[in-house]
Design an enzyme around this catalytic site. Sequence first.
Site, PDB file in Angstrom:
ATOM      1  N   LEU A  98      -2.918  -5.011  -8.482  1.00  0.00           N
ATOM      2  CA  LEU A  98      -2.630  -6.223  -9.258  1.00  0.00           C
ATOM      3  C   LEU A  98      -3.719  -6.418 -10.312  1.00  0.00           C
ATOM      4  CD1 LEU A  98      -1.604  -8.430  -6.214  1.00  0.00           C
ATOM      5  CD2 LEU A  98      -0.048  -7.594  -7.997  1.00  0.00           C
ATOM      6  N   HIS A 114      -6.664  -3.397   5.306  1.00  0.00           N
ATOM      7  CA  HIS A 114      -7.012  -2.031   4.886  1.00  0.00           C
ATOM      8  C   HIS A 114      -7.404  -1.199   6.115  1.00  0.00           C
ATOM      9  CE1 HIS A 114      -8.329   1.063   2.094  1.00  0.00           C
ATOM     10  NE2 HIS A 114      -9.391   1.216   2.867  1.00  0.00           N
TER      11      HIS A 114
HETATM   12  C1  GRF Z   1      -1.388  -0.091   6.730  1.00  0.00           C
HETATM   13  O1  GRF Z   1      -2.137   0.929   7.311  1.00  0.00           O
HETATM   14  C2  GRF Z   1      -2.289  -0.979   5.902  1.00  0.00           C
HETATM   15  O2  GRF Z   1      -3.581  -1.089   6.407  1.00  0.00           O
HETATM   16  C3  GRF Z   1      -2.309  -0.286   4.577  1.00  0.00           C
HETATM   17  O3  GRF Z   1      -1.010   0.225   4.417  1.00  0.00           O
HETATM   18  C4  GRF Z   1      -0.408   0.420   5.701  1.00  0.00           C
HETATM   19  C5  GRF Z   1       0.873  -0.337   5.705  1.00  0.00           C
HETATM   20  O4  GRF Z   1       1.633  -0.099   6.869  1.00  0.00           O
HETATM   21  N1  GRF Z   1      -2.751  -1.163   3.518  1.00  0.00           N
HETATM   22  P1  GRF Z   1       2.932  -0.939   7.144  1.00  0.00           P
HETATM   23  O5  GRF Z   1       3.868  -0.727   5.957  1.00  0.00           O
HETATM   24  O6  GRF Z   1       2.555  -2.362   7.323  1.00  0.00           O
HETATM   25  O7  GRF Z   1       3.521  -0.342   8.409  1.00  0.00           O
END
Ligand code: GRF
Length: 192
Positions: A98, A114
């Site tokens: 963004l 994250h």
């Molecule tokens: C997760 O590992 C999150 O930490 C990262 O992207 C992934 C998303 O997984 N930012 P989901 O689509 O919520 O299963």
Amino acid sequence: MEKLTGLKKIKTAVFISGTGSNLRNLIKFSKIKKSPVSINLIISNTPLAKGLRFADQFKIKKKIFNFMNFKDPEKNILSLIKKEKIRFICLAGFMKILSKDFIKKFDGKIINIHPSLLPKYKGLNTHSRAINNKDKFTGCTAHYVTARLDSGKIILQKKIKIAAKDSADTLAKKVLKQEHKLYPAAIIKIFN
Ligand code: GRF
């Protein structure tokens, strides 16, 4: 961050690009009494995001903004958010960065999850990077979103042991399980 008053939950949008396991988890969380947020809008940058099915399943408004087709996708997102009276944004596997301007308009009201112990391993492929570096631990981090990628103030972190036999895939599964606990806990923390 604004304090909660009364019984009204804070109208929240979740931005996704993929599987949406965090989205599903946040929707489930939003339905329990102690959740300060309700999930009222799901935004994706791609129609291929598997997580969009949770919008149908839980009857939540969804909108896809294909960043290639829209001239100014963020302007369109902002006007939808305004129309829907959204006051808080959770990024959950949203694969677009963004802009500074967008973040400024929602300053302190966008958070992200994250899959690493930030500030270690910003960006992608966090699990293989941790394994290649022979790290003993990894984890996940809930943090505020700022203009610098994965660099905003940390809300909560969970440390996870890396086993000798872990692959990037097994580690991703382990970490994701903890993300599902950490993200709701982070939301409770910031609104309480
Ligand atoms: C997760 O590992 C999150 O930490 C990262 O992207 C992934 C998303 O997984 N930012 P989901 O689509 O919520 O299963």
